[in-house]
Motif scaffolding. Structure first.
Motif, mmCIF file in Angstrom:
data_model
loop_
_atom_site.group_PDB
_atom_site.id
_atom_site.type_symbol
_atom_site.label_atom_id
_atom_site.label_comp_id
_atom_site.label_asym_id
_atom_site.label_seq_id
_atom_site.Cartn_x
_atom_site.Cartn_y
_atom_site.Cartn_z
ATOM 1 N N TYR A 163 0.845 -1.190 0.000
ATOM 2 C CA TYR A 163 0.000 0.000 0.000
ATOM 3 C C TYR A 163 0.880 1.239 0.000
ATOM 4 N N THR A 164 0.293 2.352 -0.331
ATOM 5 C CA THR A 164 0.962 3.634 -0.181
ATOM 6 C C THR A 164 0.025 4.558 0.581
ATOM 7 N N ALA A 165 0.606 5.418 1.378
ATOM 8 C CA ALA A 165 -0.184 6.378 2.152
ATOM 9 C C ALA A 165 0.414 7.766 1.941
ATOM 10 N N LYS A 166 -0.451 8.733 1.826
ATOM 11 C CA LYS A 166 -0.025 10.110 1.580
ATOM 12 C C LYS A 166 -0.744 11.025 2.562
ATOM 13 N N ASN A 167 0.014 11.865 3.264
ATOM 14 C CA ASN A 167 -0.572 12.812 4.214
ATOM 15 C C ASN A 167 -1.478 13.803 3.491
ATOM 16 N N GLY A 168 -2.535 14.185 4.168
ATOM 17 C CA GLY A 168 -3.425 15.201 3.636
ATOM 18 C C GLY A 168 -2.995 16.584 4.104
ATOM 19 N N LYS A 169 -3.622 17.605 3.553
ATOM 20 C CA LYS A 169 -3.284 18.987 3.904
ATOM 21 C C LYS A 169 -4.538 19.846 3.872
ATOM 22 N N ILE A 170 -4.530 20.846 4.693
ATOM 23 C CA ILE A 170 -5.530 21.908 4.601
ATOM 24 C C ILE A 170 -4.773 23.134 4.113
#
Length: 91
Positions: free
Chosen positions: A25-32
């Motif tokens: 899997y790959t995971a990517k941080n979100g942003k506001i």
């Protein structure tokens, strides 16, 4: 030209990572992000990508209580429902 300023980094959910840690899997941080010179904010969701599912986690208020969206199912889910789906699929 649009100028964005990152207001907040959204962390990866450790409970989902515990379920999918043994798989690819790959995971990517979100942003506001905030658009400068306006009062507009944009949310980039935290992404968990697997070969069979694309799960997006949004920062939402407590009223909605369904921060996860599965692209393939086109539905929103809460954490308990996401865990059940991942366990059923044996991801």
């Amino acid at each position: 030209m649009f100028e964005f300023e990152t207001v907040q980094e959204l962390e990866i959910n450790t409970e989902i990572l515990k379920i999918i840690k043994d798989y690819n899997y790959t995971a990517k941080n979100g942003k506001i992000k905030h658009l400068r010179a306006t009062n507009l904010q944009f949310i980039e969701p935290t992404e968990y990508l697997h070969t069979t599912l694309s799960i997006f986690e949004y920062k939402v208020n407590e009223i909605a209580n369904k921060p996860f969206y599965i692209k393939e199912h086109k539905q929103k889910y809460n954490l308990k429902e996401i865990k059940q789906i991942l366990i059923k699929l044996e991801i």
